[in-house]
Write a protein that holds these residues in place. Structure first.
Motif, mmCIF file in Angstrom:
data_model
loop_
_atom_site.group_PDB
_atom_site.id
_atom_site.type_symbol
_atom_site.label_atom_id
_atom_site.label_comp_id
_atom_site.label_asym_id
_atom_site.label_seq_id
_atom_site.Cartn_x
_atom_site.Cartn_y
_atom_site.Cartn_z
ATOM 1 N N ILE A 77 0.846 -1.158 -0.069
ATOM 2 C CA ILE A 77 0.223 0.010 0.010
ATOM 3 C C ILE A 77 0.878 1.207 -0.018
ATOM 4 C CG2 ILE A 77 -1.680 1.537 1.327
ATOM 5 C CD1 ILE A 77 -2.924 -1.378 -0.037
ATOM 6 N N VAL A 78 0.863 2.061 -0.854
ATOM 7 C CA VAL A 78 1.507 3.164 -1.104
ATOM 8 C C VAL A 78 1.031 4.359 -1.067
ATOM 9 C CG1 VAL A 78 3.280 4.315 -2.502
ATOM 10 C CG2 VAL A 78 3.260 1.754 -2.461
ATOM 11 N N THR A 79 1.075 5.394 -0.341
ATOM 12 C CA THR A 79 0.694 7.037 -0.282
ATOM 13 C C THR A 79 1.880 7.829 -0.442
ATOM 14 O OG1 THR A 79 0.788 7.295 2.120
ATOM 15 C CG2 THR A 79 -1.267 6.133 1.094
ATOM 16 N N ASP A 80 1.718 9.250 -0.409
ATOM 17 C CA ASP A 80 2.795 10.171 -0.477
ATOM 18 C C ASP A 80 3.503 10.140 0.901
ATOM 19 O OD1 ASP A 80 2.210 10.909 -3.009
ATOM 20 O OD2 ASP A 80 1.086 12.435 -2.359
ATOM 21 N N ASP A 81 2.749 9.705 2.031
ATOM 22 C CA ASP A 81 3.193 9.738 3.441
ATOM 23 C C ASP A 81 3.885 8.397 3.849
ATOM 24 O OD1 ASP A 81 2.256 12.446 3.666
ATOM 25 O OD2 ASP A 81 0.289 11.793 3.993
ATOM 26 N N ILE A 82 3.391 7.247 3.420
ATOM 27 C CA ILE A 82 3.716 6.025 4.116
ATOM 28 C C ILE A 82 3.540 4.763 2.788
ATOM 29 C CG2 ILE A 82 1.534 5.347 4.884
ATOM 30 C CD1 ILE A 82 3.106 4.829 7.789
ATOM 31 N N VAL A 83 4.504 4.072 3.308
ATOM 32 C CA VAL A 83 4.468 2.562 2.610
ATOM 33 C C VAL A 83 4.106 1.494 3.343
ATOM 34 C CG1 VAL A 83 5.560 0.962 0.940
ATOM 35 C CG2 VAL A 83 6.011 3.257 0.604
ATOM 36 N N VAL A 84 3.298 0.647 3.071
ATOM 37 C CA VAL A 84 2.664 -0.367 4.167
ATOM 38 C C VAL A 84 2.840 -1.645 3.509
ATOM 39 C CG1 VAL A 84 0.969 -1.417 5.776
ATOM 40 C CG2 VAL A 84 1.057 1.234 5.357
ATOM 41 N N THR A 85 3.571 -2.489 4.109
ATOM 42 C CA THR A 85 4.000 -4.069 3.485
ATOM 43 C C THR A 85 3.853 -4.750 4.596
ATOM 44 O OG1 THR A 85 5.437 -5.342 2.184
ATOM 45 C CG2 THR A 85 6.322 -3.816 3.826
ATOM 46 N N GLY A 86 4.024 -6.363 4.448
ATOM 47 C CA GLY A 86 3.920 -7.199 5.345
ATOM 48 C C GLY A 86 4.752 -8.456 5.143
ATOM 49 N N THR A 87 4.956 -9.586 6.177
ATOM 50 C CA THR A 87 5.476 -10.634 5.918
ATOM 51 C C THR A 87 4.768 -11.707 5.110
ATOM 52 O OG1 THR A 87 4.610 -11.518 8.093
ATOM 53 C CG2 THR A 87 6.935 -10.315 8.221
ATOM 54 N N TYR A 88 3.579 -11.659 5.196
ATOM 55 C CA TYR A 88 2.507 -12.515 4.278
ATOM 56 C C TYR A 88 3.198 -13.789 4.496
ATOM 57 C CZ TYR A 88 1.704 -7.978 2.521
ATOM 58 O OH TYR A 88 1.376 -6.568 2.390
ATOM 59 N N SER A 89 3.417 -14.248 5.634
ATOM 60 C CA SER A 89 3.622 -16.104 5.785
ATOM 61 C C SER A 89 2.532 -16.643 5.604
ATOM 62 C CB SER A 89 4.692 -16.079 7.130
ATOM 63 O OG SER A 89 3.568 -16.229 7.909
ATOM 64 N N THR A 90 2.744 -17.899 5.001
ATOM 65 C CA THR A 90 1.467 -18.749 4.617
ATOM 66 C C THR A 90 1.722 -20.232 5.731
ATOM 67 O OG1 THR A 90 2.951 -19.835 3.014
ATOM 68 C CG2 THR A 90 1.272 -18.243 2.616
ATOM 69 N N SER A 91 2.715 -20.084 6.696
ATOM 70 C CA SER A 91 2.791 -21.280 7.628
ATOM 71 C C SER A 91 3.260 -20.742 9.215
ATOM 72 C CB SER A 91 3.918 -22.252 6.953
ATOM 73 O OG SER A 91 5.174 -21.289 6.757
ATOM 74 N N VAL A 92 2.312 -19.822 9.571
ATOM 75 C CA VAL A 92 2.688 -19.398 10.919
ATOM 76 C C VAL A 92 2.994 -20.748 11.841
ATOM 77 C CG1 VAL A 92 2.195 -18.038 12.734
ATOM 78 C CG2 VAL A 92 1.660 -17.451 10.367
ATOM 79 N N GLU A 93 2.101 -21.673 11.724
ATOM 80 C CA GLU A 93 2.102 -22.756 12.719
ATOM 81 C C GLU A 93 3.682 -23.389 12.758
ATOM 82 O OE1 GLU A 93 -1.158 -25.452 12.202
ATOM 83 O OE2 GLU A 93 -2.603 -23.762 12.849
ATOM 84 N N GLU A 94 4.037 -23.726 11.336
ATOM 85 C CA GLU A 94 5.206 -24.255 11.090
ATOM 86 C C GLU A 94 6.604 -23.382 11.583
ATOM 87 O OE1 GLU A 94 5.699 -25.311 7.151
ATOM 88 O OE2 GLU A 94 3.664 -26.504 7.150
ATOM 89 N N THR A 95 6.330 -22.036 11.318
ATOM 90 C CA THR A 95 7.455 -21.155 11.418
ATOM 91 C C THR A 95 7.602 -20.581 13.028
ATOM 92 O OG1 THR A 95 6.559 -19.169 10.947
ATOM 93 C CG2 THR A 95 7.605 -20.439 9.192
#
Length: 204
Positions: A77-95
């Motif tokens: 997500i990109v605006t002039d003030d901030i960029v928002v991103t994430g880890t987007y893991s698909t195996s939280v139980e494993e990691t």
């Protein structure tokens, strides 16, 4: 590799190597490309990269969780003030590592805030409008709304969320997963956080 073409002639203006790898499954990451004014953002193996429209690499932010091999193709997500991103893991139980959302300075990529979700899993593509970023957690069946500038949680909705919401004026349209692979769309009134209507759309 990123390449800029002249819109009128198709002539190549510049190319920039984003990273080098002999692993073919990283080629699809161009699907995460976002343009905002004079910056391009793209998810790569080393992390989220910002590139100027002149082709010069500006910064890289490592948004992969520890040991993650393949970053998901998720546009930030990109605006002039901030960029928002994430880890987007698909195996939280494993990691045993929680999903995390980051707010970054668009100029230099420094981290302004981060929010971890130890009780949620299956983070899907984010959406944002009017100062709020919406975080779908499809495995945990909830939607979490954060203040886009500081990451503070504004509210959450417990529902079988099945994808990325869409915002239209004061309405949040959310895909939902029903029984037997049936799908539906819910319209959530943002001022009251109540469901206006819910309509089945059949089998996915």
């Amino acid at each position: 590799m990123a390449e800029a073409l002249d819109a009128a002639t198709g002539e190549s203006l510049w190319t920039t190597e984003l990273w080098r790898s002999d692993e073919f499954h990283y080629f699809y990451l161009s699907d995460s490309l976002v343009l905002n004014d004079n910056q391009l953002f793209v998810q790569t193996k080393p992390g989220l990269k910002a590139i100027g429209t002149d082709g010069n690499e500006q910064w890289t932010f490592d948004n992969l969780y520890e040991g993650q091999q393949t970053p998901d193709t998720i546009p930030p997500i990109v605006t002039d003030d901030i960029v928002v991103t994430g880890t987007y893991s698909t195996s939280v139980e494993e990691t045993e590592q929680p999903e995390t959302v980051f707010g970054l300075d668009p100029d230099d990529g420094t981290e302004r805030w981060r929010v971890t979700f130890p009780d949620s899993a299956g983070m899907w593509q984010l959406a944002a409008a009017d100062g709020t970023v919406y975080v779908p957690m499809v495995d945990s069946e909830r939607l979490i709304a954060l203040d886009i500038l500081n990451g503070e949680e504004r509210w959450r909705w417990e529902a079988p969320v099945a994808g990325t919401p869409t915002i239209v004026d004061d309405t949040l349209l959310v895909p939902l997963r029903e029984h037997d692979n049936q799908q539906s769309i819910a319209a959530v009134d943002l001022p009251t956080k109540t469901v206006r209507w819910r309509k089945s759309v059949g089998v996915r």
